[in-house]
Design an enzyme around this catalytic site. Sequence first.
Site, PDB file in Angstrom:
ATOM      1  N   SER A  95     -37.217 -22.726  23.679  1.00 17.91           N
ATOM      2  CA  SER A  95     -37.464 -22.532  25.107  1.00 17.91           C
ATOM      3  C   SER A  95     -37.442 -23.837  25.901  1.00 17.91           C
ATOM      4  CB  SER A  95     -38.789 -21.780  25.271  1.00 17.91           C
ATOM      5  OG  SER A  95     -39.019 -21.480  26.612  1.00 17.91           O
ATOM      6  N   ASP A 236     -35.089 -22.560  32.538  1.00 22.84           N
ATOM      7  CA  ASP A 236     -35.376 -23.379  31.363  1.00 22.84           C
ATOM      8  C   ASP A 236     -34.224 -23.165  30.383  1.00 22.84           C
ATOM      9  OD1 ASP A 236     -36.026 -20.822  30.399  1.00 22.84           O
ATOM     10  OD2 ASP A 236     -37.695 -21.547  29.197  1.00 22.84           O
ATOM     11  N   ASP A 238     -33.595 -21.594  27.688  1.00 30.58           N
ATOM     12  CA  ASP A 238     -33.184 -20.297  27.131  1.00 30.58           C
ATOM     13  C   ASP A 238     -33.223 -19.174  28.162  1.00 30.58           C
ATOM     14  OD1 ASP A 238     -35.914 -20.107  27.263  1.00 30.58           O
ATOM     15  OD2 ASP A 238     -36.194 -19.281  25.256  1.00 30.58           O
ATOM     16  N   ASP A 240     -35.443 -17.628  30.207  1.00 33.10           N
ATOM     17  CA  ASP A 240     -36.429 -16.601  30.585  1.00 33.10           C
ATOM     18  C   ASP A 240     -37.265 -17.022  31.794  1.00 33.10           C
ATOM     19  OD1 ASP A 240     -37.843 -18.452  29.108  1.00 33.10           O
ATOM     20  OD2 ASP A 240     -38.678 -17.009  27.679  1.00 33.10           O
TER      21      ASP A 240
HETATM   22 MG    MG Z   1     -38.031 -20.070  27.839  1.00 30.76          MG
END
Ligand code: MG
Length: 445
Positions: A95, A236, A238, A240
């Site tokens: 993340s 960010d 990844d 989400d």
């Molecule tokens: Mg994330």
Amino acid sequence: MARYFGTNGVRGKLDELTPELAMKVAQAVGMYFRKGKVLVAKDHRLTGELLKDAVMAGLQGVGCDVVDLGMATAPTAEFMLRELKGDGLVIVTASHNPPEWNALKVVDGKGITVSRERGEEIEKLMEKVKLAEWGKVGGKSVQQGADRQHINRIKELVDKGKIAGRKPFLVLDLANGTPALVAPQLFKEMECKVLTLNSAIDGHFPGRPSEPTEKNVQGLIRLVKENGADAGIAWDGDGDRVVFVDEKGNYVVGDKVFALSVLHKLKKEKGDIVTTVATSRAAEDIAGENGCKTVYTKVGAPYLSEEMAKGKAVLGGEEVGGVIWPEISLAKDGFITAAKIVEMVCEKPLSEWVAGLPQYSNVKIKVECKGDDKYKAIKEVKEFAEKEKLDFIGVDGVRVNFEDSWVIVRPSGTEHYVRVFAESRDKEKAEALVKEYEKLVKEAC
Ligand code: MG
């Protein structure tokens, strides 16, 4: 018994989260899911491919059929879990952490991220792994085009006509990460004018650190101002979490992204909202104005998804810019969130939307507390709140609510300190609240 699961899965640098450990965790995960079909995805980190291979080997060895999604954003993988009716999902992603980190995020077949508490059951299974018989090991298939399906679904869930009618100018900061697989295409197809920043996928994160803090998105702020764009959007690594920059170049924090999402959602559909005890009161205020209830959970995405899975809430979110839209998945999805807010930008400038939100000032501090003293401090604050008959929520630390303000005292999960955070309509009151509770914590430490 060794503990591997933290708030958001098993996390570490390669010498901690080794391929060997990844395989052992995956074997236990496979047993936890009682075989079945398990999806596997990874972000763009340099250690991702080898860890993904180890995870797939572990799962197949205990009899799971693996569906390899390849490189995908976290929300894309969670969306595919529902689409393909998987029994579980493992995403290899750290993340917003630095490039050398990686992690295994485990999601069950209902779309609920496995929390630290549920992770303990998997850790127990690690001690009694039983490999499948040779003829019953799992197979593997490769699923391509997940990004395409995800983009298509988001487009079905937003007002494309409104966006195409206004054609807003957006600058997208893709963090050199997997958001580049989804965001530029999504917004171009919705006829937005798009300028991208940090769009080359690169596991070294050459453009900026993965976390979209105000400090880390200065390049985006500059581009928005120089080009006279309607908004800047930053994810960010990844995808989400998402934050915005308004048309004047002001950073719009995660708390406000969630509050705007609540405003958007409740205009169309009434129901509970779910958020963590560390989130601004602004969301609860908006829900209240709409006659809707706010449910507070512990801090951490798994607890939000657990609460959302009960099916009563129409939206979930946390203070760092992660918003859950249950119509797409029970995970935070930075792309549908961005698309919904872009819809709002087509009505009036983002700065005006933000100015219309309930305005709070906040103060955050950390108090050093050795060893178990941090838990003792929380206990004493709770006793104080009970004795004074204050209105408080005790699901994670102690959040004390007052009419126009609130304060929370929470232990750090990994370090020796207690966080004290207050929010009020009035800055001085927030400062006074933090001072008062800092004193209580210090007396207990
Ligand atoms: Mg994330």
